[in-house]
Each structure stands twice: as structure tokens, then as C-alpha cells.
Design an enzyme around this catalytic site. Structure first.
Site, PDB file in Angstrom:
ATOM      1  N   GLY A   1      33.084  36.459 -20.472  1.00  0.00           N
ATOM      2  CA  GLY A   1      31.762  37.030 -20.173  1.00  0.00           C
ATOM      3  C   GLY A   1      31.862  38.524 -20.299  1.00  0.00           C
ATOM      4  O   GLY A   1      32.658  39.045 -21.088  1.00  0.00           O
TER       5      GLY A   1
ATOM      6  N   CYS B   1      30.981  43.202 -23.025  1.00  0.00           N
ATOM      7  CA  CYS B   1      31.513  43.573 -24.342  1.00  0.00           C
ATOM      8  C   CYS B   1      31.697  42.399 -25.296  1.00  0.00           C
ATOM      9  O   CYS B   1      31.027  42.323 -26.321  1.00  0.00           O
ATOM     10  CB  CYS B   1      32.825  44.333 -24.174  1.00  0.00           C
TER      11      CYS B   1
ATOM     12  N   LYS C   1      28.518  40.348 -26.687  1.00  0.00           N
ATOM     13  CA  LYS C   1      27.597  41.095 -27.560  1.00  0.00           C
ATOM     14  C   LYS C   1      28.327  41.632 -28.803  1.00  0.00           C
ATOM     15  O   LYS C   1      27.739  41.702 -29.877  1.00  0.00           O
ATOM     16  CB  LYS C   1      26.909  42.215 -26.785  1.00  0.00           C
TER      17      LYS C   1
ATOM     18  N   ARG D   1      27.697  40.859 -15.755  1.00  0.00           N
ATOM     19  CA  ARG D   1      26.978  40.657 -17.015  1.00  0.00           C
ATOM     20  C   ARG D   1      27.615  39.490 -17.787  1.00  0.00           C
ATOM     21  O   ARG D   1      28.816  39.454 -17.988  1.00  0.00           O
ATOM     22  CB  ARG D   1      27.004  41.950 -17.851  1.00  0.00           C
TER      23      ARG D   1
HETATM   24  N1  LIG Z   1      32.225  48.272 -19.881  1.00  0.00           N
HETATM   25  C1  LIG Z   1      33.341  48.226 -20.595  1.00  0.00           C
HETATM   26  O1  LIG Z   1      34.363  47.683 -20.176  1.00  0.00           O
HETATM   27  C2  LIG Z   1      33.399  48.871 -21.967  1.00  0.00           C
HETATM   28  C3  LIG Z   1      34.643  49.088 -22.572  1.00  0.00           C
HETATM   29  C4  LIG Z   1      34.676  49.694 -23.817  1.00  0.00           C
HETATM   30  C5  LIG Z   1      33.499  50.055 -24.447  1.00  0.00           C
HETATM   31  N2  LIG Z   1      32.305  49.821 -23.847  1.00  0.00           N
HETATM   32  C6  LIG Z   1      31.078  50.257 -24.529  1.00  0.00           C
HETATM   33  O2  LIG Z   1      30.659  51.479 -23.930  1.00  0.00           O
HETATM   34  C7  LIG Z   1      29.230  51.552 -23.891  1.00  0.00           C
HETATM   35  C8  LIG Z   1      28.759  51.746 -22.463  1.00  0.00           C
HETATM   36  O3  LIG Z   1      29.127  50.601 -21.693  1.00  0.00           O
HETATM   37  P1  LIG Z   1      29.016  50.575 -20.098  1.00  0.00           P
HETATM   38  O4  LIG Z   1      29.576  49.274 -19.663  1.00  0.00           O
HETATM   39  O5  LIG Z   1      29.558  51.835 -19.554  1.00  0.00           O
HETATM   40  O6  LIG Z   1      27.428  50.568 -19.930  1.00  0.00           O
HETATM   41  P2  LIG Z   1      26.600  50.751 -18.566  1.00  0.00           P
HETATM   42  O7  LIG Z   1      25.371  49.943 -18.742  1.00  0.00           O
HETATM   43  O8  LIG Z   1      27.477  50.540 -17.393  1.00  0.00           O
HETATM   44  O9  LIG Z   1      26.217  52.317 -18.578  1.00  0.00           O
HETATM   45  C9  LIG Z   1      25.322  52.886 -19.491  1.00  0.00           C
HETATM   46  C10 LIG Z   1      24.629  54.051 -18.788  1.00  0.00           C
HETATM   47  O10 LIG Z   1      23.876  54.783 -19.756  1.00  0.00           O
HETATM   48  C11 LIG Z   1      22.683  55.250 -19.121  1.00  0.00           C
HETATM   49  N3  LIG Z   1      21.711  55.639 -20.167  1.00  0.00           N
HETATM   50  C12 LIG Z   1      20.975  54.848 -20.981  1.00  0.00           C
HETATM   51  N4  LIG Z   1      20.237  55.606 -21.818  1.00  0.00           N
HETATM   52  C13 LIG Z   1      20.533  56.888 -21.541  1.00  0.00           C
HETATM   53  C14 LIG Z   1      20.111  58.140 -22.089  1.00  0.00           C
HETATM   54  N5  LIG Z   1      19.259  58.190 -23.105  1.00  0.00           N
HETATM   55  N6  LIG Z   1      20.598  59.277 -21.549  1.00  0.00           N
HETATM   56  C15 LIG Z   1      21.473  59.231 -20.520  1.00  0.00           C
HETATM   57  N7  LIG Z   1      21.922  58.088 -19.976  1.00  0.00           N
HETATM   58  C16 LIG Z   1      21.463  56.924 -20.484  1.00  0.00           C
HETATM   59  C17 LIG Z   1      22.266  54.089 -18.267  1.00  0.00           C
HETATM   60  O11 LIG Z   1      21.354  54.466 -17.249  1.00  0.00           O
HETATM   61  C18 LIG Z   1      23.629  53.621 -17.720  1.00  0.00           C
HETATM   62  O12 LIG Z   1      23.934  54.257 -16.502  1.00  0.00           O
HETATM   63  C19 LIG Z   1      28.738  50.277 -24.561  1.00  0.00           C
HETATM   64  O13 LIG Z   1      28.528  50.522 -25.918  1.00  0.00           O
HETATM   65  C20 LIG Z   1      29.905  49.322 -24.393  1.00  0.00           C
HETATM   66  O14 LIG Z   1      29.933  48.330 -25.377  1.00  0.00           O
HETATM   67  C21 LIG Z   1      32.227  49.256 -22.602  1.00  0.00           C
END
Ligand SMILES: NC(=O)c1ccc[n+]([C@@H]2O[C@H](COP(=O)([O-])OP(=O)(O)OC[C@H]3O[C@@H](n4cnc5c(N)ncnc54)[C@H](O)[C@@H]3O)[C@@H](O)[C@H]2O)c1
Length: 451
Positions: free
Chosen positions: A258, A261, A264, A329
Site C-alpha cells: 500500500g 508510492c 500510484k 494511504r
Molecule cells: N512518502 C514517501 O515515502 C515518498 C518517498 C519518496 C518519494 N515520494 C514522492 O514525494 C512526493 C511527495 O510525497 P509525500 O508523501 O511527502 O506527500 P504528502 O502528501 O505527505 O505532502 C505533500 C505536501 O505538499 C503540499 N502542497 C501541495 N501543493 C502545494 C503547493 N502548490 N505549494 C506548497 N505546498 C503544496 C501539501 O499540502 C502537502 O503538505 C510525491 O511525489 C511522492 O511520490 C514520497
């Protein structure tokens, strides 16, 4: 170095805090006012081991700030990391609207020579689009770079501060030099700093996640076959893992992956492939196999109770999509709970940190237990969904006394099947069918399957 993180979620907050810890001046920017206010008042909006202490220390030292203002956060920043979410859209492709609004939001305030780095996971071509979105507003000269993030929730700080490798995709040497400077403190053990083309960097992140997701779906499929033919997946796993070409990593059967990452990213890469006229059969199958696997515990419970779960009490241990995080998620627990509710079961859950997040979705349709043993009170069966450490070595005698019947369906293969049979449990794992119970417990009903 003055650094701004756009997006203060699991990635932006962790990586921004770690950059601050290594001496940089970091501003974490977010459009979520409540999140920023919480951080400004000393709270931390997510559970990640070690993060709270690190945030507090760096806020106190003045190196870490939080803001909702693009003007304040961008104006002096030498490096701007885009860390916003890239969820899937209706077609399964990556939805880039947050990346675009980050690009357009920063554009009017960029200083000359700033390096704009995309850390969000984005399809090939996105970094160049980010540059175009910025150029639509400003003539200011800036650099772009792709810097995919490989941290794992639950071990995010360790992963980030001791990376296996750092990948940066750039067009020019200056951007690479600036990023190397920022990452130098984390690469002191000679782990590689890989400078590649922007398109390759974008692709590397998807390929890594798709490879890992493929391993999980592969071993889940093997486990399901093992169960039908009477083999033990744990023995099979050991038998293949010692082959150096195969190894043990990511070959643990379970209830499906789940999180924010893998699901999607597998679909997004398949969508990219389709756009280029390639049918990504492996990726489609990985996704389908995983979706199917999320039903495995319900199928087992339903079969055990002969298709009638009405009025049965089912205890569920573990709600987050994996241990050491509160992230739910695409969590397999939600699929199981939904199916159990539809089947008329009563559900008592326990999770060390994710209960609040689940309550926001499911409200009072299920019962929440403060302790994992309490969830077992009067339960007809226990389903284990997430392998939190505290579930690994419980007091089975106590559980048996608390449960109505000693029945465990383990989605993470935490226990030894022979020992569980000797302890008087009907115990079934993934790729492990239940063994006949050898010692019926003295203090409970005889172990017969319910009529
Ligand atoms: N969560 C993980 O373990 C992980 C690991 C590697 C890569 N990623 C990638 O990193 C990215 C972020 O993931 P996440 O889990 O941190 O997401 P998240 O949903 O926890 O955080 C995203 C944040 O961005 C903010 N946001 C949205 N639009 C915005 C804008 N225009 N200006 C400022 N802030 C804004 C949201 O309010 C939110 O707080 C994704 O592309 C994900 O695929 C995630």
C-alpha cells in the site's frame, strides 16, 4: 545555503529537517495553513521515528522555519526543492497539478541563479515542463535538476542521512555542484553521488519502485501457490534467498503493498508506457496481483466462517500500510475492514499510531482499542495486517483467554506455524495453511470449526 522545500509532507518535512540539521537555513513552505500553524507552534503533523526531536532542535537553533508565503520563502533561496504530492489521476497517470502550482507559485520570486529541484516523483519530461511553467512568468535565469527521493517512511531519517546513493539529473555542471555541496555531509561513507541526465533521473525513481513492487507481487503469487500445494513459503523463501542472484530483500509475502508510492508509481509508469505505444504487461499484472492480494485475509476469514461473518467479532492488529508510520494511504487494512463491515462483522482494531487517521475516515463504524490485547476481547478471530514490532512476540496464553476462539489469520507470517498449533491456535499465514491444532487449550471451548 538557503534552501526552501515546497510541500511539507512526509518527504519535504523529513528532508528539509535533515538539510537544516547539516547546517543549512531551511524554510518549509506549504499551502496547508493548519499544517504550517501546527509546525510553527511546535507540533509535528506526521509520525516518523526521530523526526519530532530533530524538528524541535533545528527550529530552536533558528535553522528551520515554516511558511505559507511564496514571497518570503522563495526570494532568497539558492535551492528550491519541489516536494508536493503527485497522486494518480482518473486514468492512473501522475496528476501534476500540485507540481505546476509550485512552479507557478515560485516563478515571480525566483532569484537569479536559483536551482529548482524536483524531488517529487514525476514522469519523464516533467522537469522540463516545470522549467517552461516558470519561464512563462519570469526572465530570471535559473537551473533545473531532478533529485528523486528514495527514503522509506518509518526509516526516513536514516534512509535520507545514510543513503545507498544520491541521484541527480542535471543539464549543467553548476546545478550538479550545488547539489553535491548539499549532499556532501550525507555521503561521507563513499556512497555514490550519481550525476545523470534529467530524463534518466526521472525514470530511475519509477524503475526502482516498480522493481520493488514486482518483487512483492511475485512472492505473493508464489505464496498463494505454496498454500494450495502444501508447501511452506518460509522454507521456499529461504531456499531461493540464499541464491546470491536472488537474495532476501523484498521477498516477504503479505497482504499486498500500500502506501503513497508503489500503487500510484506502478500505474503512472504503465500510463507513461501506454503514451509511448508500449503495453506494460508486467506492470499491469503487478498492479492487478497486488489489488487481488489485498483481499486475501478477508477471503480466508470468510472461508473459515463458511461465508457468514454476520455478528462475528474480528480483531485487527495494524492499520498503517507498514510499521513505524501513521500513513494509511492505500493501506490493505482499509480494504479488509471495508469488506468485513459489508459482511456484517464487528471490528475491533489496534494500531500504535495510525488510529487517529483511520478514525477520520471510518469514524465510529469500528471500535478502537488502546492496547492490542484489548482488541482481542471476545474476538472470534484475529487478523494481523501490519507487522509492528510489538506484535512479534505477544503473550499467546493471554490472547487465548481473551479471545472467544483462538483463531489467527496472519497477513505477515510473524509466528511459527508448528508452535502456534501446539499453543492451541488455528493459525494460518500467507502461503502457510493452518496445521491441525495439537494441544487444545484447557481453558477454552474444544477447538472445533464453527458450524
Ligand atoms: N512518502 C514517501 O515515502 C515518498 C518517498 C519518496 C518519494 N515520494 C514522492 O514525494 C512526493 C511527495 O510525497 P509525500 O508523501 O511527502 O506527500 P504528502 O502528501 O505527505 O505532502 C505533500 C505536501 O505538499 C503540499 N502542497 C501541495 N501543493 C502545494 C503547493 N502548490 N505549494 C506548497 N505546498 C503544496 C501539501 O499540502 C502537502 O503538505 C510525491 O511525489 C511522492 O511520490 C514520497
Amino acid at each position: 545555503m538557503k534552501i526552501t522545500m515546497i510541500g511539507t509532507g512526509y518527504v519535504g518535512l523529513v528532508t528539509g529537517t535533515c538539510f537544516a540539521e547539516s547546517g543549512n537555513d531551511v524554510t518549509c513552505l506549504d499551502v496547508d495553513t493548519r499544517k504550517v500553524q501546527l509546525l510553527q507552534s511546535g507540533g509535528v503533523p506526521i509520525y516518523e521515528p526521530g523526526l519530532e526531536e530533530l524538528v524541535k532542535r533545528n527550529v530552536a537553533s533558528g535553522r528551520l522555519k515554516f511558511s505559507t508565503s511564496y514571497a518570503d520563502a522563495i526570494r532568497d533561496a539558492r535551492c528550491i526543492f519541489i516536494c508536493v504530492g503527485t497522486p494518480q489521476d482518473d486514468q492512473g497517470a501522475a496528476d501534476l497539478r500540485y507540481v505546476r502550482s509550485a512552479a507557478e507559485g515560485m516563478a515571480p520570486f525566483l532569484r537569479s541563479g536559483a536551482v529548482v529541484i524536483c524531488k517529487s516523483t514525476v514522469p519523464v519530461g516533467t522537469n522540463r515542463r516545470v522549467a517552461e511553467w516558470i519561464r512563462a512568468t519570469t526572465q530570471t535565469k535559473f537551473h533545473i535538476a531532478s533529485n528523486p527521493e528514495f527514503l522509506k517512511e518509518g526509516a526516513a531519517i536514516d534512509d535520507f542521512t545514510k543513503p545507498d546513493r544520491v541521484v541527480v539529473g542535471v543539464d549543467d555542471e553548476e546545478a550538479a555542484d550545488v547539489l553535491q555541496e548539499i549532499y556532501r555531509p550525507f555521503l561521507r561513507t563513499e556512497k555514490p553521488f550519481l550525476v545523470v541526465g534529467i530524463e534518466s533521473a526521472e525514470m530511475i525513481k519509477y524503475v526502482a519502485n516498480c522493481m520493488l513492487a514486482t518483487k512483492i507481487s511475485f512472492i505473493n503469487e508464489m505464496a498463494n501457490i505454496c498454500e494450495k500445494v502444501g508447501a511452506d513459503i518460509n522454507e521456499v523463501r529461504k531456499g531461493i534467498g540464499h541464491d546470491a542472484r536472488i537474495g532476501f530483500a523484498f521477498l516477504f509475502p503479505g497482504v499486498g503493498y500500500g502506501g503513497s508510492c508503489f500503487p500510484k508509481d506502478v500505474r503512472a509508469l504503465a500510463a507513461v508506457a501506454a503514451e509511448c505505444g508500449i503495453e506494460a504487461r508486467i506492470l499491469r499484472t503487478v498492479d492487478e496481483t497486488n489489488t487481488e492480494q489485498k483481499h486475501v485475509l478477508f477471503r480466508k476469514l470468510n472461508e473459515y466462517f463458511q461465508g457468514d461473518l454476520r455478528g462475528r467479532t474480528i480483531a485487527v492488529w495494524g492499520l498503517s500500510f507498514k510499521p513505524r508510520t501513521d500513513d494509511i494511504r492505500e493501506a490493505p487494512s482499509l480494504t479488509l475492514i471495508q469488506e468485513l463491515l459489508e459482511a456484517g462483522a464487528r471490528i475491533k482494531v489496534h494500531d500504535p499510531v495510525a488510529q487517529q487517521n483511520v478514525r477520520q475516515i471510518l469514524g465510529d463504524s469500528i471500535e478502537y482499542s488502546v492496547h492490542h490485547y484489548d482488541a482481542c476481547d471476545g474476538a472470534d478471530a484475529l487478523a494481523i495486517v501490519t507487522e509492528w514490532n510489538e506484535f512479534r512476540n505477544p503473550d499467546f496464553d493471554y490472547i487465548r483467554v481473551k479471545m472467544k476462539s483462538p483463531v489467527i489469520f496472519d497477513g505477515r507470517n510473524l509466528y511459527d506455524r508448528e508452535k502456534m498449533a501446539r499453543r492451541g491456535f488455528h493459525y494460518s499465514g500467507i502461503g502457510l495453511s493452518a496445521l491441525p491444532v495439537s494441544l487444545p487449550p484447557a481453558d477454552s471451548e474444544p477447538l472445533t470449526k464453527p458450524a
